[in-house]
Design an enzyme around this catalytic site. Structure first.
Site, PDB file in Angstrom:
ATOM      1  N   ASP A   1       2.234 -27.971  -4.135  1.00  0.00           N
ATOM      2  CA  ASP A   1       3.227 -26.872  -3.621  1.00  0.00           C
ATOM      3  C   ASP A   1       4.638 -27.172  -3.630  1.00  0.00           C
ATOM      4  OD1 ASP A   1       3.122 -28.357  -1.299  1.00  0.00           O
ATOM      5  OD2 ASP A   1       3.303 -26.381  -0.003  1.00  0.00           O
TER       6      ASP A   1
ATOM      7  N   CYS B   1       3.330   1.746   2.895  1.00  0.00           N
ATOM      8  CA  CYS B   1       4.664   1.018   2.735  1.00  0.00           C
ATOM      9  C   CYS B   1       5.833   1.806   1.762  1.00  0.00           C
ATOM     10  CB  CYS B   1       4.379  -0.369   1.972  1.00  0.00           C
ATOM     11  SG  CYS B   1       3.417  -1.254   2.867  1.00  0.00           S
TER      12      CYS B   1
ATOM     13  N   CYS C   1       0.712  -1.226   0.015  1.00  0.00           N
ATOM     14  CA  CYS C   1       0.006   0.057   0.125  1.00  0.00           C
ATOM     15  C   CYS C   1       0.765   1.228  -0.027  1.00  0.00           C
ATOM     16  CB  CYS C   1      -0.775   0.172   1.270  1.00  0.00           C
ATOM     17  SG  CYS C   1       0.045   0.195   2.889  1.00  0.00           S
TER      18      CYS C   1
ATOM     19  N   ASP D   1       5.937 -31.984  -5.964  1.00  0.00           N
ATOM     20  CA  ASP D   1       4.957 -32.105  -7.027  1.00  0.00           C
ATOM     21  C   ASP D   1       5.386 -31.418  -8.141  1.00  0.00           C
ATOM     22  OD1 ASP D   1       3.160 -32.982  -4.647  1.00  0.00           O
ATOM     23  OD2 ASP D   1       3.138 -30.783  -3.887  1.00  0.00           O
TER      24      ASP D   1
ATOM     25  N   ASP E   1      -2.379 -32.354  -3.848  1.00  0.00           N
ATOM     26  CA  ASP E   1      -1.292 -33.004  -2.885  1.00  0.00           C
ATOM     27  C   ASP E   1      -1.893 -32.516  -1.609  1.00  0.00           C
ATOM     28  OD1 ASP E   1       1.366 -33.363  -1.709  1.00  0.00           O
ATOM     29  OD2 ASP E   1       1.715 -30.980  -1.750  1.00  0.00           O
TER      30      ASP E   1
END
Lengths: 741, 53
Positions: free
Chosen positions: A633, A50, A47, A637, A456
């Site tokens: 992930d 930041c 944002c 995988d 997974d």
């Protein structure tokens, strides 16, 4: 101020800059006159606050010359005068503000996207400028045909148009001409060939008319055609670049240099692929191990979930084998490197991914498959129109050419050039708002055909971090446990700490890797850890557990569960209702997989599956004619993600998995999966409608154009109308989804 | 009608000027981070040391 941008500096200076000991200084680019630049990826910015916090903090430093944070790509450019070591101070300052920063290494790729984007934007601006001005002049001429405009004025207007149009067409048409030329040179054809031919012939013919002083020129048609097509291409590029940079950001976070101990005993940061076998590598606690090797000093626990999907950390000590890509949890390890870079187990997996991706790379988008045979047909029709009028009708070559050009313009595959990108943009931006980033241009089409979904377990159906599920009821005991746990990075300790975050940290807590923690309290030694560590009988429960023993009270048990991802049960139920076949394939032990399968309600599950078996399973399903969506992930995988018809990975996935997946989802919930599949189906339906519409349109108009009834001007008008029609059809996708947001 | 000989080139020159302004903006990176620019406009103070990129 010098005008050398950070990027220029980056490309010249990288090789010359010397990496300092254990620093980010290796990524700093220095110029001769004492100025340095660094690009960092700051992942957590989201944002304006930041931007403000980071930019104002860094620019308070007197040495800093420039600081600029790009909110779209999360890239922070800093330039300062002084030495390269200042980079570490910058990183420390960012850490002080609460932001973790990584060197922005994949900038070359981002840079290429940015160059393409600005080329297209410039071409678009030129086409718009030229089209609107030439259109204005043309209107005057058209009106003037009836209103008695003089020959001289008309010639003047035509010359003005030519003056604007010819350079603009050369400039704005380059993206098409270049692509068409490279296709023609390889004796192939693509969509850009008829576009280029149509535009060039129209412009050439109009120029000839202008020189001759003839009544009709068609620069406006050529330019508006270019404008519409460039618009489609620009939108397409925008969506793809955005999704790609998001995925690159994920990859950059994982690309960390390795600390190698040199002969002088000092450590230096080295890219992982340059480490030689036999070198000594240091892996700090909390750091990802960069090489395959044998531990020669230290003992610790290693999280191997990325490699084999096993959720419990594995204790390692002197003599044990560790692999690149695993996470060192507890204390520093010295590792004798055996393999690095291309010869690690991790790289084997990456090679499997690449091989599988090549197979999928043969998938051609529907629009391209259509163009492949559509283009030759159009060219043959245009050529036969020219020959027909020249020979059969014995018209002049100009009339024959006008008619041939009309055919080319009217048959221009605008529905494909414009409507397909517009559909993709609408669908992709809708998905992006829901936290789904599409990576591949053919992903939507492949997602639309899915009938089987493989999940997974670790990190996909469940969150990677375990949570405290059962604990003693005593508040004092809980505070004590949390105070001890604060000293450790073990996942179970982190889970205890997360459950009771406010308890004060205890000092002088000892950790024995693989066993537990101990602390000398006022009443004697307090221990937190495994049953063996606390010298009691382990319970027979399959859940992960920890015990707390303190003087004067009985042992207390803490047990842990892997938490389901929010929305996992509802998502699975919704997918089953929609008729998808669901299964779990996991590398984890069968008890844990069975529990999770029962919890989400998937009957078909397989545990202990290796990366190779995962890919084999996916391929068997594909051979059986199924269309498989793989959701996962881990690095384990990744091959299956690449082999499946389409694939999806969470944003926190390992970089290899993120790279192999077609689509990445942000946020903790799984609920976006059904939405993704629904959007893909709607988008495919609209693309098919648009292609169908453009066929009907062409079938109706091409004969008319061949008969010589339309002038290129009417052809351009009809073409624009068809472009608008398909665009509006694509925008319908937005309407149909509005209710669901 | 002679006035066109003056007006049309003037119109085109102004348009070209706009086009070059747009090119200059692209080159300066003004279209690279539309999101950030939208937030930055809300800054109250100008940060010190901030120079154009």
């Amino acid at each position: 101020m010098t005008t050398v941008s950070l990027l220029d500096v980056g490309q010249q200076g990288r090789a010359a800059a010397m990496p300092g000991p254990g620093t980010k200084a290796g990524y700093v680019a220095c110029r001769g006159n004492g100025g340095c630049g660094l690009s960092l990826l700051v992942a957590e910015v989201h944002c304006g606050a930041c931007i403000r916090r980071i930019e104002s903090r860094l620019s308070r430093e007197p040495a800093v010359e420039l600081v600029r944070l790009n909110l779209s790509t999360r890239r922070l450019d800093v330039r300062w005068h002084g030495t390269a070591d200042f980079a570490d101070e910058i990183i420390a300052m960012l850490a002080g503000l609460g932001y973790e920063a990584s060197p922005y290494v994949a900038e070359a790729l981002v840079e290429r996207d940015r160059a393409t984007e600005s080329t297209l934007l410039k071409a678009l601006a030129v086409a718009f400028f030229a089209a609107s001005n030439v259109m204005m002049l043309s209107w005057a001429v058209w009106v003037g045909h009836d209103g008695g405009m003089g020959q001289g004025t008309r010639a003047f207007f035509h010359w003005m148009s030519a003056l604007i149009a010819v350079p603009s067409i050369v400039y704005a048409g380059t993206p098409f001409f270049a692509s068409a030329w490279s296709a023609v040179r390889r004796a192939r054809t693509n969509m850009d060939v008829p576009i280029s031919l149509g535009v060039i012939l129209t412009a050439a013919m109009s120029l000839a008319e202008t020189v001759r002083g003839g009544p009709h020129v068609y620069f406006d048609g050529a330019l508006s055609l270019l404008f519409v097509l460039l618009l489609g291409r620009y939108l397409d590029q925008q969506v793809r670049a955005k999704a790609r940079s998001a995925v690159q950001n994920l990859a950059i976070l994982a690309a960390r240099p390795v600390s190698v101990i040199g002969d002088d005993g000092r450590s230096r940061a080295t890219p992982a692929d340059l480490v030689k076998s036999g070198e000594l590598v240091l892996a700090a606690a909390g750091e990802r191990i960069g090489v395959d090797g044998v531990v020669i000093a230290g003992h610790s626990s290693v999280d191997t979930s990325l490699i084999n999907g096993e959720s419990a950390p594995k204790p390692v000590t002197k003599g044990d084998q560790v692999f690149a890509g695993t996470l060192n949890l507890l204390s520093p390890l010295s590792i004798l490197a055996q393999a690095a870079g291309a010869s690690t187990v991790l790289s084997d997996i990456i090679r499997l991914v690449e091989a599988a991706e090549q197979k999928r790379g043969r998938f051609v988008a529907l629009a391209d498959r259509t163009v492949r045979w559509y283009t030759p047909v159009v060219h043959v029709l245009a050529a036969s129109t020219f020959v027909g009028w020249l020979l059969l009708m014995e018209a002049g070559w100009q009339v024959a050419l006008v008619n041939a050009v009309s055919v080319l313009i009217i048959a221009c595959p605008c529905a494909l050039g414009l409507a397909v990108p517009v559909t993709q943009v609408v669908a992709a931006s809708r998905l992006m708002r829901a936290g789904l980033l599409l990576k591949s241009e053919t992903a939507l089409e492949r997602l639309a055909s899915i009938d089987t979904i493989l999940f997974d377990k670790t990190g996909t159906l469940t969150l990677a971090q375990p949570v405290l599920s059962e604990h003693p009821d005593d508040a004092e005991i809980l505070r004590l446990a949390s105070g001890l746990a604060a000293a450790s990075r073990h996942p179970l300790a982190v889970a205890i700490r997360n459950a009771i975050p406010d308890a004060p940290m205890l000092d002088y807590v000892q950790e024995v890797p693989g066993f537990g923690l101990s602390w000398n309290g006022p009443h004697g030694e307090v221990r937190l850890g495994s049953a063996a560590w606390c010298q009691i009988e382990p319970s027979l429960d399959s859940h992960a557990e920890a015990w707390l023993v303190s003087p004067g009270s009985p042992p207390r048990r803490f047990s842990f569960a892997t938490e389901l991802r929010p929305g996992a049960v509802e998502t699975v139920a919704a997918l089953r209702r929609s008729g998808y076949r669901l299964a779990i394939i996991s590398g984890d032990r069968s008890e844990t997989v069975g529990d999770i399968a029962a919890a989400v309600g998937i009957a078909d599950w397989h545990a202990g599956v290796s990366p190779r078996e995962k890919i084999a399973r996916v391929e068997r399903l594909l051979q059986a004619g199924r269309r498989v969506l793989m959701v996962g992930d881990g690095i384990n995988d990744a091959p299956a993600l690449a082999a499946a018809t389409a694939s999806l990975a969470p944003a926190e996935a390992a970089d290899v998995a993120g790279r192999a997946a077609d689509c990445v989802w942000l946020g903790r919930s799984l609920a976006s999966v059904p939405m993704l599949l629904r959007t893909a189906r709607q988008a495919r339906a609209i693309v098919i409608q648009n292609i169908g519409f453009s066929f009907v349109y062409n079938a109706a108009w091409i004969p008319v154009a061949m008969a010589g009834i339309v002038t290129p001007w009417i052809a351009a008008l009809a073409m624009s109308a068809s472009s608008l029609a398909v665009t509006f059809n694509a925008l319908r996708l937005n309407l149909s989804m509005r209710g669901e947001a | 009608m002679d006035v066109l000989l003056v007006l049309v080139p003037i119109a085109l020159a102004l348009g070209t000027l706009g086009l070059f302004a747009f090119f200059w903006a692209i080159k300066g990176g003004q279209y690279e981070d539309l999101q950030g620019a939208a937030e930055r406009i809300l800054y109250d103070e100008d940060p010190p040391n901030q120079k154009e990129i």
